[in-house]
Design a protein around this motif. Sequence first.
Motif, PDB file in Angstrom:
ATOM      1  N   THR A   1      34.266 -19.927 -16.222  1.00  0.00           N
ATOM      2  CA  THR A   1      33.263 -18.879 -16.207  1.00  0.00           C
ATOM      3  C   THR A   1      33.916 -17.511 -16.134  1.00  0.00           C
ATOM      4  O   THR A   1      35.004 -17.367 -15.583  1.00  0.00           O
ATOM      5  CB  THR A   1      32.257 -19.081 -15.060  1.00  0.00           C
ATOM      6  OG1 THR A   1      31.127 -18.237 -15.297  1.00  0.00           O
ATOM      7  CG2 THR A   1      32.833 -18.760 -13.711  1.00  0.00           C
TER       8      THR A   1
ATOM      9  N   ARG B   1      27.091 -15.413 -19.031  1.00  0.00           N
ATOM     10  CA  ARG B   1      27.948 -14.472 -18.334  1.00  0.00           C
ATOM     11  C   ARG B   1      29.118 -14.067 -19.193  1.00  0.00           C
ATOM     12  O   ARG B   1      29.876 -14.915 -19.638  1.00  0.00           O
ATOM     13  CB  ARG B   1      28.507 -15.220 -17.143  1.00  0.00           C
ATOM     14  CG  ARG B   1      28.176 -14.605 -15.869  1.00  0.00           C
ATOM     15  CD  ARG B   1      28.437 -15.619 -14.841  1.00  0.00           C
ATOM     16  NE  ARG B   1      29.693 -15.333 -14.195  1.00  0.00           N
ATOM     17  CZ  ARG B   1      30.010 -15.870 -13.022  1.00  0.00           C
ATOM     18  NH1 ARG B   1      29.195 -16.732 -12.444  1.00  0.00           N
ATOM     19  NH2 ARG B   1      31.121 -15.562 -12.453  1.00  0.00           N
TER      20      ARG B   1
ATOM     21  N   GLY C   1      18.847 -18.005 -14.572  1.00  0.00           N
ATOM     22  CA  GLY C   1      19.872 -17.367 -15.377  1.00  0.00           C
ATOM     23  C   GLY C   1      19.954 -15.871 -15.217  1.00  0.00           C
ATOM     24  O   GLY C   1      21.004 -15.279 -15.386  1.00  0.00           O
TER      25      GLY C   1
ATOM     26  N   ILE D   1      26.661 -24.634 -16.189  1.00  0.00           N
ATOM     27  CA  ILE D   1      26.435 -25.331 -14.920  1.00  0.00           C
ATOM     28  C   ILE D   1      24.993 -25.846 -14.806  1.00  0.00           C
ATOM     29  O   ILE D   1      24.753 -26.907 -14.238  1.00  0.00           O
ATOM     30  CB  ILE D   1      26.782 -24.425 -13.705  1.00  0.00           C
ATOM     31  CG1 ILE D   1      26.759 -25.208 -12.384  1.00  0.00           C
ATOM     32  CG2 ILE D   1      25.825 -23.259 -13.593  1.00  0.00           C
ATOM     33  CD1 ILE D   1      27.911 -26.114 -12.151  1.00  0.00           C
TER      34      ILE D   1
ATOM     35  N   ASP E   1      26.388 -10.072  -6.971  1.00  0.00           N
ATOM     36  CA  ASP E   1      25.053  -9.556  -7.298  1.00  0.00           C
ATOM     37  C   ASP E   1      24.585  -8.543  -6.266  1.00  0.00           C
ATOM     38  O   ASP E   1      24.944  -8.622  -5.093  1.00  0.00           O
ATOM     39  CB  ASP E   1      24.041 -10.710  -7.335  1.00  0.00           C
ATOM     40  CG  ASP E   1      24.164 -11.513  -8.605  1.00  0.00           C
ATOM     41  OD1 ASP E   1      23.817 -10.986  -9.672  1.00  0.00           O
ATOM     42  OD2 ASP E   1      24.624 -12.671  -8.535  1.00  0.00           O
TER      43      ASP E   1
ATOM     44  N   ASP F   1      11.560 -19.536  -9.436  1.00  0.00           N
ATOM     45  CA  ASP F   1      12.577 -18.633  -9.972  1.00  0.00           C
ATOM     46  C   ASP F   1      13.831 -18.876  -9.141  1.00  0.00           C
ATOM     47  O   ASP F   1      13.928 -18.460  -8.002  1.00  0.00           O
ATOM     48  CB  ASP F   1      12.072 -17.191  -9.841  1.00  0.00           C
ATOM     49  CG  ASP F   1      13.125 -16.155 -10.225  1.00  0.00           C
ATOM     50  OD1 ASP F   1      14.260 -16.529 -10.575  1.00  0.00           O
ATOM     51  OD2 ASP F   1      12.812 -14.956 -10.152  1.00  0.00           O
ATOM     52  N   THR F   2      14.781 -19.591  -9.749  1.00  0.00           N
ATOM     53  CA  THR F   2      15.913 -20.115  -8.986  1.00  0.00           C
ATOM     54  C   THR F   2      17.146 -19.261  -9.182  1.00  0.00           C
ATOM     55  O   THR F   2      17.671 -19.146 -10.283  1.00  0.00           O
ATOM     56  CB  THR F   2      16.233 -21.547  -9.448  1.00  0.00           C
ATOM     57  OG1 THR F   2      16.569 -21.508 -10.838  1.00  0.00           O
ATOM     58  CG2 THR F   2      15.036 -22.471  -9.255  1.00  0.00           C
ATOM     59  N   PHE F   3      17.636 -18.691  -8.106  1.00  0.00           N
ATOM     60  CA  PHE F   3      18.871 -17.909  -8.175  1.00  0.00           C
ATOM     61  C   PHE F   3      20.057 -18.766  -7.746  1.00  0.00           C
ATOM     62  O   PHE F   3      20.048 -19.372  -6.668  1.00  0.00           O
ATOM     63  CB  PHE F   3      18.807 -16.677  -7.257  1.00  0.00           C
ATOM     64  CG  PHE F   3      20.168 -16.076  -7.054  1.00  0.00           C
ATOM     65  CD1 PHE F   3      20.717 -15.249  -8.018  1.00  0.00           C
ATOM     66  CD2 PHE F   3      20.925 -16.398  -5.941  1.00  0.00           C
ATOM     67  CE1 PHE F   3      21.997 -14.732  -7.860  1.00  0.00           C
ATOM     68  CE2 PHE F   3      22.215 -15.887  -5.773  1.00  0.00           C
ATOM     69  CZ  PHE F   3      22.747 -15.048  -6.739  1.00  0.00           C
ATOM     70  N   TRP F   4      21.086 -18.809  -8.586  1.00  0.00           N
ATOM     71  CA  TRP F   4      22.339 -19.476  -8.232  1.00  0.00           C
ATOM     72  C   TRP F   4      23.400 -19.109  -9.249  1.00  0.00           C
ATOM     73  O   TRP F   4      23.175 -18.248 -10.095  1.00  0.00           O
ATOM     74  CB  TRP F   4      22.153 -20.982  -8.079  1.00  0.00           C
ATOM     75  CG  TRP F   4      21.625 -21.737  -9.277  1.00  0.00           C
ATOM     76  CD1 TRP F   4      20.403 -21.579  -9.871  1.00  0.00           C
ATOM     77  CD2 TRP F   4      22.299 -22.772  -9.989  1.00  0.00           C
ATOM     78  NE1 TRP F   4      20.279 -22.458 -10.916  1.00  0.00           N
ATOM     79  CE2 TRP F   4      21.419 -23.203 -11.011  1.00  0.00           C
ATOM     80  CE3 TRP F   4      23.535 -23.389  -9.865  1.00  0.00           C
ATOM     81  CZ2 TRP F   4      21.764 -24.227 -11.900  1.00  0.00           C
ATOM     82  CZ3 TRP F   4      23.870 -24.410 -10.746  1.00  0.00           C
ATOM     83  CH2 TRP F   4      22.988 -24.813 -11.751  1.00  0.00           C
ATOM     84  N   GLN F   5      24.547 -19.767  -9.177  1.00  0.00           N
ATOM     85  CA  GLN F   5      25.694 -19.398 -10.015  1.00  0.00           C
ATOM     86  C   GLN F   5      26.544 -20.631 -10.314  1.00  0.00           C
ATOM     87  O   GLN F   5      26.451 -21.633  -9.591  1.00  0.00           O
ATOM     88  CB  GLN F   5      26.594 -18.412  -9.270  1.00  0.00           C
ATOM     89  CG  GLN F   5      25.890 -17.258  -8.632  1.00  0.00           C
ATOM     90  CD  GLN F   5      26.846 -16.381  -7.855  1.00  0.00           C
ATOM     91  OE1 GLN F   5      27.421 -16.808  -6.867  1.00  0.00           O
ATOM     92  NE2 GLN F   5      27.018 -15.146  -8.315  1.00  0.00           N
ATOM     93  N   THR F   6      27.396 -20.518 -11.314  1.00  0.00           N
ATOM     94  CA  THR F   6      28.346 -21.588 -11.608  1.00  0.00           C
ATOM     95  C   THR F   6      29.095 -21.969 -10.326  1.00  0.00           C
ATOM     96  O   THR F   6      29.319 -23.152 -10.044  1.00  0.00           O
ATOM     97  CB  THR F   6      29.365 -21.098 -12.665  1.00  0.00           C
ATOM     98  OG1 THR F   6      28.637 -20.612 -13.791  1.00  0.00           O
ATOM     99  CG2 THR F   6      30.298 -22.215 -13.098  1.00  0.00           C
TER     100      THR F   6
ATOM    101  N   ARG G   1      24.163  -7.959 -11.569  1.00  0.00           N
ATOM    102  CA  ARG G   1      25.562  -7.922 -11.172  1.00  0.00           C
ATOM    103  C   ARG G   1      25.986  -6.506 -10.789  1.00  0.00           C
ATOM    104  O   ARG G   1      25.568  -5.538 -11.419  1.00  0.00           O
ATOM    105  CB  ARG G   1      26.442  -8.419 -12.323  1.00  0.00           C
ATOM    106  CG  ARG G   1      26.103  -9.790 -12.856  1.00  0.00           C
ATOM    107  CD  ARG G   1      26.534 -10.928 -11.999  1.00  0.00           C
ATOM    108  NE  ARG G   1      27.914 -10.884 -11.618  1.00  0.00           N
ATOM    109  CZ  ARG G   1      28.564 -11.944 -11.109  1.00  0.00           C
ATOM    110  NH1 ARG G   1      27.943 -13.110 -10.952  1.00  0.00           N
ATOM    111  NH2 ARG G   1      29.808 -11.832 -10.758  1.00  0.00           N
TER     112      ARG G   1
ATOM    113  N   SER H   1      12.544 -21.131 -13.708  1.00  0.00           N
ATOM    114  CA  SER H   1      13.245 -20.076 -14.430  1.00  0.00           C
ATOM    115  C   SER H   1      14.638 -19.929 -13.834  1.00  0.00           C
ATOM    116  O   SER H   1      14.821 -20.060 -12.630  1.00  0.00           O
ATOM    117  CB  SER H   1      12.463 -18.773 -14.277  1.00  0.00           C
ATOM    118  OG  SER H   1      13.216 -17.683 -14.752  1.00  0.00           O
TER     119      SER H   1
ATOM    120  N   PRO I   1      17.370 -12.229 -13.612  1.00  0.00           N
ATOM    121  CA  PRO I   1      16.083 -11.858 -13.021  1.00  0.00           C
ATOM    122  C   PRO I   1      14.988 -11.996 -14.081  1.00  0.00           C
ATOM    123  O   PRO I   1      15.198 -11.639 -15.238  1.00  0.00           O
ATOM    124  CB  PRO I   1      16.275 -10.392 -12.646  1.00  0.00           C
ATOM    125  CG  PRO I   1      17.758 -10.173 -12.600  1.00  0.00           C
ATOM    126  CD  PRO I   1      18.350 -11.128 -13.583  1.00  0.00           C
TER     127      PRO I   1
ATOM    128  N   ILE J   1      16.782 -10.226  -6.685  1.00  0.00           N
ATOM    129  CA  ILE J   1      18.130 -10.050  -7.228  1.00  0.00           C
ATOM    130  C   ILE J   1      18.070  -8.916  -8.247  1.00  0.00           C
ATOM    131  O   ILE J   1      17.224  -8.936  -9.151  1.00  0.00           O
ATOM    132  CB  ILE J   1      18.626 -11.337  -7.923  1.00  0.00           C
ATOM    133  CG1 ILE J   1      18.418 -12.576  -7.028  1.00  0.00           C
ATOM    134  CG2 ILE J   1      20.078 -11.195  -8.373  1.00  0.00           C
ATOM    135  CD1 ILE J   1      19.148 -12.575  -5.724  1.00  0.00           C
TER     136      ILE J   1
END
Length: 650
Positions: free
Chosen positions: A264, A527, A387, A310, A501, A411-416, A516, A385, A389, A513
Amino acid sequence: MEQQQPKVYDIPDDYKQNALITENRYHDMYREATEQNDVFWAKQAEIIHWFKKWDKVSEVDYHKANIKWYIGGKTNVAYNCLDRHVMSSKKNQAALIWEGDDPHDSKTYTYLQLHREVSRFANVLKKFGVKKGDRVIIYLPMIPELAISCLAIARIGAVHSVVFGGFSAEALKSRILDCDPKVVITSDGGFRGGKVVPLKKNCDAALEGTNVKTCIVVKRTHDTVPLTTPRDHWWHTETNSADIRNECPAEQVDAEDPLFILYTSGSTGKPKGVLHTTGGYLVYASMTHRYVFDYKDGDTYWCTADIGWITGHSYILYGPLANGATTVMFEGVPNYPDYGRFWDVIDKHQVNIFYTAPTAIRAIAKEGDEHVNKRSLTSLRLLGSVGEPINPEAWEWYHKTVGKGKCPIVDTFWQTETGGILITPLPGATPLKPGSATRPFFGIQPAVLDPTTGKELEGEAKGVLCMKASWPGQMRTVFGDHDRFFQTYFSQYKGYYFTGDGCIRDKDGYYWITGRVDDVINVSGHRIGTAEVESAIVLHKNVAEAAVIGINHKIKGQAIYAFVTLNTGITPSEDLKKEIVQCIRTEIGPIASPDAIQWAPALPKTRSGKIMRRILRKIADFQENEIGDTSTLADPSVVDDLIKNRIKDA
Ligand code: WT7
């Protein structure tokens, strides 16, 4: 905060009654997870099968970037995703519904069938010498063999690294050189929106000059591709061979043995190999999949992501399969044969839970409601949702037009790096505010920090988003470079994991959120590191220097805008722009193509030579009034020229 009061959507009544997690239970479980973290995570770990229980739940030191979960435990991801269900009443239930690019092309694998395919391919890998801990790179389109490969690699304790099929030969090669795989798996080509993507050709170019001795090739498009002997082997010949057995016992691996690497982009240098391990990752992926999507036996669940990211790893494959779900895997794109494709697939397979990205929602919404209204969509119960905001306008459209006002949106916030969802509504527990990822999942302890002082802010606050505590799905290291892991995530704010973020916490403790705060651009949920694009541009022989920034874009969220300084004596031209775009496509892939290239006689720099990207962002976004003080620039006059010549319709 100076925010407008957003609309609040209450929990629908049927969710209040039937959801796995209700409002009170959320608060109880959240408290328990925070106060007795190890006790909580020991209990939750029962969601998967362990050959041997752990000796210690966790060992975490953010000051040294050392993170371990379920120490001493033994398990296997493929065993959990397949064998467990084959031994249960789910044996003949659909595990994977594959939907092809062509609407007439689809295929279903039951748990029993998937188990067999995975075991056979695992034996093929063994035959080619793949052993526990060896890396295998997968460069495939969204076909069942991609899922089968991942599970087969996990089954024998090897480590997969899936490279998105849209990445170029150069990008694939740099990943091959970084992780040194024993085998590379590819296909003759792939279909996307009716067009052919030449994967084998890219793979051949990438493999040149590397140590890879074995390449396994799936026949997908049936285009003629050259096989290099003795390196290349057909998938179908190998898996159908008479000496390949149907049984392959799952290797009992350690909880902290690596499961996969996923590259990533960050703010500096080449993409990082994000490494996830086995036990904690699987506990976290399956538990978040169950609670966030309120998954119940019998549900058909569809996440539209590509397994090259991911989201596909955790929420097409591992989370859903560990839970014994029926998961849909889609090869195509949202607008082929037309903009109603998603809704056709939902009706065709009677999908109950649908998870997609804001960029797809916006692209479809702009085509009008009739594509949606022509379809029934009555099977839908929950929408998701991920990836980037989601702007409230797109949220409202998704809720009203797709969900008919009845389906909550998570609305799910997360990261690799996080392996699974961190901040999200739970549909039976969380009143929704469009545009907010709402509240932390169990065990997640967000902190909002002042970016300059690093001080943790209380209550309503605006700052950078960090995490105070670890969770089992967190990445463990950057493959081959633990110091980079520490430097990237734990060095800025001591004792915290830094997400990169920005965020706002409102009076109800909801998180918003804001995007970045580092030099990472989010284009259609992908990304892209500015440094990578800049290095690709300066490869062109006529380019002296480049600076890349993200600008707001109606559909993609952000688009790439490049300022390019040419060598003295070079005349700018449209052809030159095309060549520069080609450099980027060759080095990274089409997803990193800029929407605009502006010729810059010079770039705004500090006296010490640092490019002021902040100023470039204001220029490209037509906010020159907010540029502020330019007196620290080595030559403040360069700004005027850039304002005068900025590109208007990017
Ligand atoms: C970045 C991570 C893991 C999901 C796929 C992207 C942004 C992701 C949201 C959301 C606001 C979001 C963040 C994050 N992001 N989900 N629901 N709301 N922003 O994974 O490529 O590792 O990107 O995507 O900026 O840092 P990724």
